[in-house]
Design a protein around this motif. Structure first.
Motif, PDB file in Angstrom:
ATOM      1  N   ASP A 115       0.850  -1.197   0.000  1.00  0.00           N
ATOM      2  CA  ASP A 115       0.000   0.000   0.000  1.00  0.00           C
ATOM      3  C   ASP A 115       0.887   1.250   0.000  1.00  0.00           C
ATOM      4  O   ASP A 115       2.092   1.165   0.265  1.00  0.00           O
ATOM      5  N   GLY A 125      -6.130   6.398   4.259  1.00  0.00           N
ATOM      6  CA  GLY A 125      -6.547   4.990   4.261  1.00  0.00           C
ATOM      7  C   GLY A 125      -5.782   4.175   3.233  1.00  0.00           C
ATOM      8  O   GLY A 125      -5.813   2.955   3.243  1.00  0.00           O
ATOM      9  N   ARG A 180     -10.410  -7.440   8.287  1.00  0.00           N
ATOM     10  CA  ARG A 180     -11.218  -7.328   7.063  1.00  0.00           C
ATOM     11  C   ARG A 180     -10.282  -7.120   5.882  1.00  0.00           C
ATOM     12  O   ARG A 180      -9.087  -6.973   6.060  1.00  0.00           O
ATOM     13  N   ASP A 183      -8.438  -1.725   1.999  1.00  0.00           N
ATOM     14  CA  ASP A 183      -9.004  -0.845   0.990  1.00  0.00           C
ATOM     15  C   ASP A 183      -7.913   0.175   0.686  1.00  0.00           C
ATOM     16  O   ASP A 183      -7.595   0.984   1.566  1.00  0.00           O
ATOM     17  N   GLU A 219      -6.453  -2.610  -0.989  1.00  0.00           N
ATOM     18  CA  GLU A 219      -5.867  -3.920  -1.297  1.00  0.00           C
ATOM     19  C   GLU A 219      -6.887  -4.816  -2.004  1.00  0.00           C
ATOM     20  O   GLU A 219      -6.550  -5.555  -2.932  1.00  0.00           O
TER      21      GLU A 219
END
Ligand code: GLY
Length: 425
Positions: free
Chosen positions: A214, A228, A289, A292, A294
């Motif tokens: 990321d 994020g 979870r 995001d 990813e």
């Protein structure tokens, strides 16, 4: 089958997109969804934390199972609530979701199960935190983390005692992150590349997805505040077979063993955020979870029916399912609103969406909505443009060609996504 996806971002758009490709799927609902999701699924106007209405909707519409995208409903116990009402749902229980929703709990879990992580101290009292700082080297770099959920904004890298003290006061006294910063962690700073290891798990066994990387900072060269996530690529060349084996042996195995030993009810996706300390992988954080963005990056590489994966997770039968991934590279670039992650304007028309047509490129919507027949911006992260190709350079070229087609007022994106892959880092 009918499924409900809970959430409203690019991650949830991608999950809906993948479900729709399954021959077993008759209908996908998404609560609350967004402007792009409405093109593949039916948006349902129910908030992610309104468990009662979500469960009523599932019962009334004969939905077979629910897949939860974001961490907030998981941390509030959506899985426990649905199970009490006899409904099938994929995600960890509230107790298991503490691996993400409490950084202190996750550190204690790592220490208990011998999982390598960065050294830390936790504080629930500001005087103790400030006393601790008095003994810190004046210019030492450290990381301050809020214990609770802070939408990617709870981590501060501080350079020196004065800077740390100011962040600690803002979190613990001024409550800039609300209750999330009531308790904090101060941890050692490590300067190394990060990797995202995401696994499917049924609580008994696990299956690793292509390892991704990321880009958390808002600007090129990893500058500016944390977000994020501004873009991801996978598989990351840094994640060699040797490193992946080390991560599985010294980390992922132990996490799954710990989940079993603690009798945590965990079905879904576990995201292990790794930082490299030289050649040693350390856990930075767990998320309970999909990441995001990813998810937006790895789903286009998935060559197995996602419904089969979900059924295997629900039936605790993951060990018997072979999950296939395309031998290709995927790059995702996030198009954001200028000002994100701080304040930004919304409501600008997005142009060029219909011009992205090649079969190996996708547009997943994050912060968009449909207004008078037009797609307009409605969030900080607006769109995810994803391209896959047989080599990383071609995937990068293709994704940025598509990025250049999209226009909206105040568009901001990083121009260096996947630079480490090109430099072999
Ligand atoms: N992209 C980072 C996250 O989803 O937490």
């Amino acid at each position: 089958m009918k499924v409900l996806v809970v959430g409203s971002g690019g991650r949830e758009h991608t999950i809906c997109w993948k479900f729709v490709k399954s021959s077993k799927i008759e209908k996908v609902y998404c609560a609350p969804g967004n402007g792009g999701i409405s093109q593949v699924a039916e948006n349902v106007d129910i908030k992610v934390n309104d468990f009662n209405r979500l469960a009523d909707f599932v019962k009334t519409n004969g939905i077979d199972f629910t897949f939860v995208g974001p961490e907030v409903p998981l941390s509030l116990g959506i899985v426990d609530y649905f199970k009490e009402r006899g409904l099938k749902i994929i995600g960890p229980s509230k107790a298991a979701a503490r691996l993400e929703s409490s950084k202190i709990y996750s550190k204690e879990f790592m220490y208990k199960y011998g999982i390598p992580t960065v050294q830390y101290n936790s504080f629930s009292n500001i005087d103790n935190a400030l006393k601790f700082l008095a003994n810190l080297e004046v210019n030492k770099k450290v990381v301050v983390k809020a214990d609770g959920l802070a939408a990617g904004k709870g981590v501060y890298i501080c350079s020196g005692r004065k800077d740390v003290a100011s962040v600690v006061k803002q979190m613990m006294n001024e409550k800039i992150l609300g209750e999330a910063g009531t308790d904090i962690i101060i941890e050692e700073y490590i300067d190394g590349p990060e990797l995202s290891y995401l696994v499917f798990t049924d609580g008994e066994t696990y299956s690793v997805m292509p390892v991704s990387q990321d880009h958390k900072r808002v600007n090129d060269n990893d500058e500016g505040p944390n977000t994020g996530g501004m873009g991801v690529y996978a598989p990351a060349p840094l994640a060699t077979e040797e490193l992946n084996k080390k991560v599985e042996d010294t980390i992922i195995h132990k996490v799954i063993d710990g989940i079993k030993a603690e009798k945590l009810d965990y079905k879904g996706v576990l995201y292990v955020g790794i930082i490299m300390n030289g050649s040693s992988p350390y856990v930075l954080e767990f998320n309970c979870r999909f990441g995001d963005p990813e998810a937006q990056t790895v789903f286009p590489l998935l060559d197995t029916d996602f419904v089969d994966i979900c059924e295997a997770i629900l039936d605790k039968n993951l060990a018997n399912l072979k999950i296939n991934w395309k031998k290709m590279f995927s790059v995702c670039v996030v198009l954001a609103s200028r000002g994100y992650p701080k304040s930004f304007k919304k409501g600008f028309e997005i142009k060029g969406l219909e011009s992205i047509r090649d079969k190996d490129s996708m547009v997943f919507h994050a912060g968009t909505k449909l207004e008078n027949g037009k797609i307009v911006t409605s969030g900080g992260r607006v769109l995810n443009i994803v391209s896959i190709a047989s080599d990383i350079k071609s995937a990068i070229d293709k994704v940025y060609l598509n990025v250049s087609i999209i226009k909206f007022e105040g568009i901001h994106y990083r121009k260096d996504i996947a630079w480490r892959a090109l430099n072999g880092k």
